[in-house]
Write a protein that holds these residues in place. Sequence first.
Motif, short mmCIF file in Angstrom:
data_model
loop_
_atom_site.label_atom_id
_atom_site.label_comp_id
_atom_site.label_asym_id
_atom_site.label_seq_id
_atom_site.Cartn_x
_atom_site.Cartn_y
_atom_site.Cartn_z
N MET A 1 0.94 -1.39 -0.22
CA MET A 1 0.01 0.03 -0.03
C MET A 1 0.76 1.09 0.03
SD MET A 1 -3.36 1.25 0.48
CE MET A 1 -4.21 0.01 1.37
N LYS A 2 0.44 2.25 -1.01
CA LYS A 2 1.29 3.50 -0.82
C LYS A 2 0.30 4.61 -0.68
CE LYS A 2 5.13 1.79 -2.69
NZ LYS A 2 6.24 1.51 -1.61
N ASN A 46 5.43 7.64 10.60
CA ASN A 46 6.77 8.04 10.82
C ASN A 46 7.81 7.86 9.87
OD1 ASN A 46 6.12 8.52 13.67
ND2 ASN A 46 6.49 6.81 14.14
N GLU A 47 7.42 7.01 9.20
CA GLU A 47 8.50 6.53 7.78
C GLU A 47 7.73 7.32 6.57
OE1 GLU A 47 10.34 2.86 7.81
OE2 GLU A 47 10.57 2.93 10.25
N SER A 48 8.03 8.59 6.33
CA SER A 48 7.48 9.25 5.15
C SER A 48 8.59 9.87 4.66
CB SER A 48 6.49 10.17 5.46
OG SER A 48 5.33 9.64 6.23
N THR A 98 11.12 6.58 -4.73
CA THR A 98 11.61 5.00 -4.41
C THR A 98 10.77 4.14 -3.58
OG1 THR A 98 13.37 3.84 -3.14
CG2 THR A 98 12.93 6.08 -2.25
N ASN A 99 10.49 2.98 -3.85
CA ASN A 99 9.70 2.07 -3.16
C ASN A 99 10.11 1.61 -1.62
OD1 ASN A 99 7.48 1.66 -5.08
ND2 ASN A 99 9.07 0.58 -6.40
N ASP A 141 2.39 -1.84 -4.16
CA ASP A 141 3.43 -1.72 -3.59
C ASP A 141 4.33 -0.90 -4.48
OD1 ASP A 141 2.70 -3.12 -1.49
OD2 ASP A 141 3.12 -4.77 -2.32
N ASP A 142 4.18 -0.43 -5.62
CA ASP A 142 5.22 0.23 -6.54
C ASP A 142 4.56 1.60 -6.92
OD1 ASP A 142 6.66 1.15 -8.59
OD2 ASP A 142 6.74 -1.11 -9.28
N TRP A 143 5.22 2.56 -6.51
CA TRP A 143 4.84 4.15 -7.04
C TRP A 143 4.96 4.21 -8.49
CZ3 TRP A 143 2.78 7.32 -3.93
CH2 TRP A 143 3.37 7.10 -2.31
#
Length: 160
Positions: A1-2, A46-48, A98-99, A141-143
Amino acid sequence: MKNIILVRHAKSSWKFSVDDFDRNITFNGIENSIKVANNSLKLIHNESIIWSSPAKRAYETAKIVIEYWQIDTKSILLNNDLYTFDSIELEKIVKSCTNDYNNLILFGHNSAITDFVNKFGDIFVENVPTSGLVSINFDTDDWNHITKGKINKILFPRDL
């Protein structure tokens, strides 16, 4: 999920004769950015990765919002390509993420943001106003493979 959070820069001043790139934000723009930041804390992961247009009004907005989210403003990455008003260019930029990151926070300009939201979101938005925020989730899962996503939050200053 993006997930992407798009924030349009705060209201900028036309009071002084400066290049478009160098326009400051107004006091009202600062207040509206704070309102949106305070009402969007639950959206922040948090991980953005955080990208901003280098235009003064976008970067000033990013610093205000990020500070209210209690994130170090040094984490804002200026991306020269984000000084665009073209949604096709914006799409290319987003797809280049980046993924390694599932969460992208982006500070930029209209009409690129509104057009991007309407292409990739599931709710039509007539106009993302200054200091407006839209969050979209993508089931991928891939931008590079984002398609129609689901808008999970729209925050406009006039509604707060």
